[in-house]
Motif scaffolding. Structure first.
Motif, mmCIF file in Angstrom:
data_model
loop_
_atom_site.group_PDB
_atom_site.id
_atom_site.type_symbol
_atom_site.label_atom_id
_atom_site.label_comp_id
_atom_site.label_asym_id
_atom_site.label_seq_id
_atom_site.Cartn_x
_atom_site.Cartn_y
_atom_site.Cartn_z
ATOM 1 N N ARG A 1 -21.335 -50.238 16.249
ATOM 2 C CA ARG A 1 -20.205 -49.496 15.684
ATOM 3 C C ARG A 1 -19.322 -48.855 16.752
ATOM 4 N N ARG A 2 -19.562 -49.208 18.014
ATOM 5 C CA ARG A 2 -18.747 -48.727 19.124
ATOM 6 C C ARG A 2 -18.691 -47.200 19.162
ATOM 7 N N ASP A 3 -19.857 -46.602 18.966
ATOM 8 C CA ASP A 3 -19.958 -45.143 18.997
ATOM 9 C C ASP A 3 -20.196 -44.726 20.452
ATOM 10 N N TYR A 4 -19.103 -44.643 21.230
ATOM 11 C CA TYR A 4 -19.202 -44.396 22.667
ATOM 12 C C TYR A 4 -19.909 -43.093 23.036
ATOM 13 N N PRO A 5 -19.642 -41.973 22.371
ATOM 14 C CA PRO A 5 -20.337 -40.733 22.750
ATOM 15 C C PRO A 5 -21.855 -40.843 22.634
ATOM 16 N N VAL A 6 -22.337 -41.500 21.587
ATOM 17 C CA VAL A 6 -23.784 -41.658 21.407
ATOM 18 C C VAL A 6 -24.356 -42.571 22.484
ATOM 19 N N ILE A 7 -23.658 -43.642 22.798
ATOM 20 C CA ILE A 7 -24.135 -44.575 23.829
ATOM 21 C C ILE A 7 -24.263 -43.862 25.171
ATOM 22 N N ASP B 1 -22.004 -30.512 26.243
ATOM 23 C CA ASP B 1 -21.137 -31.009 25.173
ATOM 24 C C ASP B 1 -20.919 -32.506 25.368
ATOM 25 N N PHE B 2 -21.576 -33.317 24.543
ATOM 26 C CA PHE B 2 -21.446 -34.766 24.629
ATOM 27 C C PHE B 2 -20.516 -35.317 23.547
ATOM 28 N N GLY B 3 -19.823 -34.449 22.876
ATOM 29 C CA GLY B 3 -18.880 -34.900 21.863
ATOM 30 C C GLY B 3 -19.535 -35.040 20.497
ATOM 31 N N TYR B 4 -18.869 -35.804 19.658
ATOM 32 C CA TYR B 4 -19.291 -35.961 18.268
ATOM 33 C C TYR B 4 -19.437 -37.434 17.938
ATOM 34 N N SER B 5 -20.424 -37.735 17.107
ATOM 35 C CA SER B 5 -20.707 -39.122 16.745
ATOM 36 C C SER B 5 -19.672 -39.657 15.772
ATOM 37 N N VAL C 1 -23.395 -35.043 19.089
ATOM 38 C CA VAL C 1 -24.147 -36.135 19.694
ATOM 39 C C VAL C 1 -25.483 -35.665 20.248
ATOM 40 N N LEU C 2 -25.478 -34.552 20.968
ATOM 41 C CA LEU C 2 -26.715 -34.090 21.603
ATOM 42 C C LEU C 2 -27.801 -33.764 20.583
#
Length: 319
Positions: free
Chosen positions: A281-287, A78-82, A90-91
């Motif tokens: 866009r500071r999308d931390y989960p995706v990074i 579970d890497f969260g949501y974009s 995210v995954l």
């Protein structure tokens, strides 16, 4: 060999763990509040609602607690949501971008390896002649050219001016899928991605082959009357490939960096473009997810390179 692979795998896992700590810390140290990425600036929000959102996302907890919470969820897949893709997982999002990136990188590396090794052999055989000097000059130019500059020049010349290839994307919008259409979009970015790596491989191959050609066993083969072609192909090239194999493995990480620029310029729908948009866009989960998978790929390739190095030269003993 099995013990060596297990030991290297353990070291790789520790490196991945250290990478996640580094990236997580750097992201939190960047200017600005992480909560800003979750808030639409055009929609007014009260301070209480903002604080409630911060608590729900866990951003009010200490940084180590946030990291271990993320790590525990990541280990479960579970890497969260974009943020930028309206709450998409995210995954699945990152995995959907791996295919185009692998296609681009694999094509670029194949071109670089084939052209680099063949021109390196040719330059070594024609040492200090016009062909050698021309290839060496071209290699120095290729090594010195930044990926973003090469991409922009290639796009301007071949796509905008000459119109030999499409200017961007992976497929023509609205058109049915065809291999020809895919290759038309792929050939220019893959070739531009291969320039720096191919030039570096060519220089290494030339230098290594020249060193091997001066060895005693090569002179002995020539003295026995072996044809020059077989002296080079059978006796010299295989030993000259050893440092080149190591170089090819080490360029995977560099190729990922180059792919980011190439994908951004050509709007190629891979992980490079995804990571650039995520940073903007500071999308931390995706990074975090993209960085983790990229690091895992680099470590895996380096491990396979070491195994291939030992397989090519049986004299090498794995310590």
């Amino acid at each position: 060999m099995l013990q060596y692979i297990l030991r290297r795998t353990a070291v790789g896992l520790l490196m991945l763990l250290a990478l996640t700590v580094l990236i997580f810390t750097l992201l939190r140290l960047t200017p600005g509040d992480p909560i800003d990425a979750y808030v639409n600036p055009s929609v007014p929000i009260s301070a209480s609602d903002l604080e409630m959102l911060r608590t729900r996302l866990g951003l009010d907890r200490p940084l180590p607690v946030q990291y271990f919470a993320w790590l525990g969820a990541a280990l479960m897949g579970d890497f969260g949501y974009s943020i930028q893709y309206n709450g998409e997982g995210v995954l699945p999002l990152v995995l959907s971008r791996i295919g185009p990136t692998i296609l681009l990188m694999f094509s670029g590396l194949v071109i670089a390896v084939v052209v680099g090794i063949s021109t390196g052999i040719f330059a070594a055989v024609r040492r200090n002649k016009l062909a050698d000097l021309s290839l060496s000059t071209a290699a120095f130019v290729g090594i010195s050219s930044p990926a973003f500059l090469t991409a922009l020049l290639g796009l301007y010349v071949f796509a905008v001016n000459l119109r030999w290839v499409p200017a961007g994307g992976m497929l023509t919008p609205g058109a049915p899928f065809s291999v020809g259409d895919l290759l038309a979009h792929l050939i220019l970015p893959a070739t531009l991605l291969s320039i720096g790596h191919g030039a570096l491989i060519m220089r290494y191959m030339r230098s290594s082959l020249l060193e091997v050609l001066s060895q005693d066993y090569v002179r002995t083969a020539r003295a026995k009357g072996v044809r020059e072609f077989w002296v080079i192909v059978k006796h010299a090239v295989r030993n000259a490939l050893l440092p080149v194999i190591t170089l090819i493995g080490s360029t995977i990480g560099i190729a990922i960096g180059g792919a980011i620029f190439i994908e951004s310029v050509f709007d190629w729908p891979g992980m490079g473009l995804l990571m650039v948009n995520a940073v903007v866009r500071r999308d931390y989960p995706v990074i975090m997810c993209a960085t983790l998978l990229t690091g895992a790929c680099v470590i895996l390739v380096n491990l396979l390179t070491d195994i291939a190095y030992a397989a090519v030269d049986p004299r090498i003993k794995v310590a």
